[in-house]
Design a protein around this motif. Structure first.
Motif, PDB file in Angstrom:
ATOM      1  N   LYS A   1      -3.650 -10.580 -10.922  1.00 53.66           N
ATOM      2  CA  LYS A   1      -2.639 -11.120  -9.986  1.00 53.66           C
ATOM      3  C   LYS A   1      -1.360 -10.332 -10.078  1.00 53.66           C
ATOM      4  CE  LYS A   1      -5.070 -14.734  -8.760  1.00 53.66           C
ATOM      5  NZ  LYS A   1      -5.825 -14.692  -7.650  1.00 53.66           N
TER       6      LYS A   1
ATOM      7  N   LYS B   1      -6.904  -4.565  -4.985  1.00 50.80           N
ATOM      8  CA  LYS B   1      -6.700  -6.019  -5.050  1.00 50.80           C
ATOM      9  C   LYS B   1      -6.759  -6.649  -3.670  1.00 50.80           C
ATOM     10  CE  LYS B   1      -3.622  -5.660  -8.958  1.00 50.80           C
ATOM     11  NZ  LYS B   1      -2.238  -5.701  -9.389  1.00 50.80           N
ATOM     12  N   ASN B   2      -6.242  -5.959  -2.671  1.00 53.82           N
ATOM     13  CA  ASN B   2      -6.123  -6.522  -1.331  1.00 53.82           C
ATOM     14  C   ASN B   2      -7.235  -6.091  -0.371  1.00 53.82           C
ATOM     15  OD1 ASN B   2      -3.679  -7.853  -2.010  1.00 53.82           O
ATOM     16  ND2 ASN B   2      -2.619  -5.894  -1.822  1.00 53.82           N
ATOM     17  N   SER B   3      -8.170  -5.288  -0.850  1.00 54.31           N
ATOM     18  CA  SER B   3      -9.225  -4.781   0.023  1.00 54.31           C
ATOM     19  C   SER B   3     -10.213  -5.880   0.395  1.00 54.31           C
ATOM     20  CB  SER B   3      -9.977  -3.640  -0.675  1.00 54.31           C
ATOM     21  OG  SER B   3     -11.062  -3.221   0.126  1.00 54.31           O
ATOM     22  N   SER B   4     -10.691  -5.813   1.619  1.00 53.84           N
ATOM     23  CA  SER B   4     -11.713  -6.758   2.061  1.00 53.84           C
ATOM     24  C   SER B   4     -13.051  -6.056   2.257  1.00 53.84           C
ATOM     25  CB  SER B   4     -11.279  -7.429   3.362  1.00 53.84           C
ATOM     26  OG  SER B   4     -11.079  -6.448   4.360  1.00 53.84           O
TER      27      SER B   4
ATOM     28  N   ASP C   1      -3.155  -1.804  -6.089  1.00 54.38           N
ATOM     29  CA  ASP C   1      -2.753  -2.767  -5.052  1.00 54.38           C
ATOM     30  C   ASP C   1      -3.741  -2.767  -3.887  1.00 54.38           C
ATOM     31  OD1 ASP C   1      -0.541  -3.737  -6.394  1.00 54.38           O
ATOM     32  OD2 ASP C   1       0.834  -2.297  -5.484  1.00 54.38           O
ATOM     33  N   LEU C   2      -4.180  -1.576  -3.485  1.00 53.45           N
ATOM     34  CA  LEU C   2      -5.147  -1.504  -2.388  1.00 53.45           C
ATOM     35  C   LEU C   2      -6.476  -2.142  -2.790  1.00 53.45           C
ATOM     36  CD1 LEU C   2      -4.475   2.060  -0.935  1.00 53.45           C
ATOM     37  CD2 LEU C   2      -3.895  -0.141   0.081  1.00 53.45           C
TER      38      LEU C   2
END
Length: 173
Positions: free
Chosen positions: A173, A79-82, A76-77
């Motif tokens: 996703k 997937k959402n990391s920038s 999850d981290l």
């Protein structure tokens, strides 16, 4: 095991001497701790390495489990990391043949707070190539195989395979 760490990993580090008088050196790894032991059989060398590692672990301060760098890198981290390196991994193909994938994976590991260990496989594959495993301390742990004409190229392929896997998992996703 009480501390929640992985089981020990044993690796044959060296084998010397004539066939009738072999000397084996084994390494024992738990998390980031490594010790080695030597003996006239692999079993003896493993036991000596394990005893040394147990002594080292028993000498750690009582609060040590709290200060061990544990990986907080989850799917999850990712997937959402920038972060720059994960975004680059998601956007760009992993197809250039002369790319240093070991460096790319190391940079990504630094950015995303996980550790990469390369474990040599003693046997060559059926094509006579060197083999290794890339172990990523992600949560859950990820292990990818690589092979090549040299240990360096085996590491690079294992890193490439790990990056491909991370790219798939970070894009889901």
């Amino acid at each position: 095991m009480k501390k929640g760490w992985r089981l020990p990993d044993y690796t044959l580090a060296q084998e010397t001497g004539p066939p009738h008088k072999r000397e084996f050196t084994m390494s024992c790894r738990v998390e980031n701790f490594v010790e080695s032991g030597s003996g006239t059989s692999k079993k003896i060398a493993k036991r000596i390495a394990a005893e040394k590692l147990i002594a080292k672990l028993q000498s750690l301060p009582p609060n040590f489990p709290e200060v061990v760098k544990r990986s907080s890198c989850t799917w999850d981290l990712l997937k959402n990391s920038s972060g720059e390196h994960i975004l680059s991994l998601k956007r760009n193909p992993l197809s250039a043949s002369s790319t240093d994938y070991v460096k790319i994976l190391a940079d990504l590991a630094d950015e995303q707070n996980f550790i990469v260990n390369y474990l040599e496989i003693d046997e060559q594959n059926v094509n006579g190539q060197f083999q290794c495993l890339a172990e990523l301390s992600t949560n859950p742990v990820t292990v990818c195989h690589g092979s090549g004409i040299s240990p360096v190229s085996a590491h690079n392929e294992a890193a490439h395979n790990a990056l491909q896997y991370l790219k798939i998992m970070a894009s889901k996703k």
